[in-house]
Design an enzyme around this catalytic site. Structure first.
Site, PDB file in Angstrom:
ATOM      1  N   SER A 175       0.854  -1.198   0.000  1.00  0.00           N
ATOM      2  CA  SER A 175       0.000   0.000   0.000  1.00  0.00           C
ATOM      3  C   SER A 175       0.887   1.245   0.000  1.00  0.00           C
ATOM      4  CB  SER A 175      -0.934   0.012   1.222  1.00  0.00           C
ATOM      5  OG  SER A 175      -0.200   0.036   2.422  1.00  0.00           O
ATOM      6  N   ILE A 221      11.043   3.480   4.982  1.00  0.00           N
ATOM      7  CA  ILE A 221      10.942   4.380   6.133  1.00  0.00           C
ATOM      8  C   ILE A 221      12.245   5.150   6.328  1.00  0.00           C
ATOM      9  CG2 ILE A 221      10.459   4.547   8.586  1.00  0.00           C
ATOM     10  CD1 ILE A 221       8.080   3.670   6.724  1.00  0.00           C
ATOM     11  N   GLU A 243       5.687  11.639   0.013  1.00  0.00           N
ATOM     12  CA  GLU A 243       4.675  12.540   0.590  1.00  0.00           C
ATOM     13  C   GLU A 243       3.440  12.619  -0.308  1.00  0.00           C
ATOM     14  OE1 GLU A 243       5.732  12.655   3.329  1.00  0.00           O
ATOM     15  OE2 GLU A 243       7.051  14.306   3.873  1.00  0.00           O
TER      16      GLU A 243
END
Length: 409
Positions: free
Chosen positions: A159, A186, A392
């Site tokens: 996702s 991450i 983002e």
């Protein structure tokens, strides 16, 4: 405030790679145009810090993949660890526009490091805004000082743009949650101390998502291998893995089911922040191109005498200023809570990251073969901001958000 003291204490640093622009060109792209005297002051502090503490090390951090913890802690001493976080927990309490100015300035020194700092600031703001008083005072002070560092954990292997379909689960057992799942890409993963994690506590869709804060060392929390990336090499990127990871209910931000809303509100500011980092890279690249055109000679005269290159430089400067104005307009809208703020943030992120990448890429082209050498900073700006069009929220998703807003009426 910290930056006020820094304005008096910092010695004049060497300028970032190019010398002062000539023939008034700097005036038309001057990032301080239209700012208050106070804003100009802390912008100068950030520019000086970028030139003195970041630019000289940018290439080494990239080549050796160094996460410059001590440099960032120096930046935090100037108030840059919690720029738009409330002062009672160690933040600087500045506006979204002020934040944009600072990230743009810092990015001229090292875009990759500044981009991580922008993500860290977003995480601290989320805790400050949606956390309880106990959570705010427990987490924020050490994050604002950058004694500890934070990571934002939303994306998963399955996702990305469809963030609401995330599969990481948090099953409530008494006064704890038991997390299982993983997060991908991450920033800071494995090296940071605090993880702001979106996880599923309810049914499918966005309303089933909650937000938990995890600390490094929590049993069941582990990390994947360090990713090898095109750019952003001064910050590590890893998968974050949860295997029966037990987290206190007291580490939940907001109510159950509020996590997706918290994540999106964080990203509104994150999009302004990352667009601002792109502005800094583009501004530095315009200056590098300007200087190269002045000193490089071909066919017996400086490249600056070539009208085609003059026109391209003019286009680069024009696009830079247009992008800067759009980003600052969106930052003001977000600060004021305007109804269309989220859409304006998406528009600014879309336009600025696309245009600034094009500016940096054109600057590289103007350098010819030299631009492809790692001895020249322009190639690193190109590599570091390419990902800004992806993270983002991809720029394709930004287009979807804008189109939906236009057509919903």
């Amino acid at each position: 405030m910290a930056w006020r003291a820094a304005a008096r204490l910092l010695l004049p640093p060497p300028r970032l790679l190019p010398p002062p622009p000539r023939r008034g060109v700097a005036a038309c792209i001057d990032p301080s145009a239209g700012l208050t005297e106070e804003q100009k002051e802390f912008q100068k502090v950030a520019l000086d810090f970028a030139a003195k503490e970041m630019a000289p090390h940018m290439a080494e951090w990239d080549e050796k993949e160094i996460f410059p913890v001590e440099t960032m802690r120096k930046a935090a001493q100037l108030g840059f660890g919690g720029i738009y976080v409330k002062p009672d927990v160690g933040g600087s309490g500045l506006s979204r526009l002020d934040t944009s100015l600072i990230f743009e300035a810092l990015s001229t020194g090292c875009t990759s490091t500044t981009a991580y700092m922008s993500i860290h600031n977003m995480c601290v703001w989320m805790i400050d805004t949606f956390g309880s008083e106990e959570q705010r005072h427990r987490f924020c002070p050490s994050l604002c000082s950058m004694e500890k560092f934070a990571s934002y954990c939303l994306t998963e292997p399955g996702s990305g743009s469809d963030a609401a379909s995330l599969l990481t689960t948090a099953q409530k057992k008494g006064d704890t949650y038991v997390l299982n799942g993983s997060k991908a890409f991450i920033s800071g993963g494995g090296d940071t101390d605090v993880y702001v994690v979106m996880c599923r506590t309810g049914g499918p869709g966005p309303k089933g998502i909650s937000c938990l804060v995890l600390e490094k060392g929590t049993p069941g929390l582990s990390f994947g291998k360090k990713e090898k990336k095109v750019g952003w090499n001064s910050q590590p990127t890893r998968a974050v893995i949860f295997e029966d990871c037990v987290v206190p209910v007291g580490n939940r931000l907001g109510a159950e089911g509020q996590g997706f809303s918290i994540a999106m509100k964080g990203l509104n500011g994150g999009r302004i922040n990352i667009a601002s980092c792109s502005l800094g890279a583009a501004h530095a690249s315009v200056l590098l191109a300007q200087e190269h055109l002045t000193v490089r000679k071909q066919f017996g005269e400086p490249l600056a005498n070539n009208q085609y290159l003059q026109f391209r430089l003019a286009e680069m400067a024009t696009r830079l200023v247009a992008a800067r104005l759009m980003v600052r307009h969106a930052a003001r809208a977000l600060q004021e809570g305007q109804e269309d703020a989220a859409v304006l943030c998406s528009m600014a992120k879309l336009f600025a990251t696309d245009e600034c990448f094009a500016i940096c890429n054109q600057a590289l082209q103007m350098h010819g073969g030299y631009g492809y050498l790692k001895d020249y900073a322009v190639q690193q700006f190109v590599r570091d901001i390419r990902v800004h069009q992806i993270l983002e929220g991809t720029n394709e998703v930004m287009r979807m958000i804008v189109a939906r807003n236009l057509l919903q009426g």
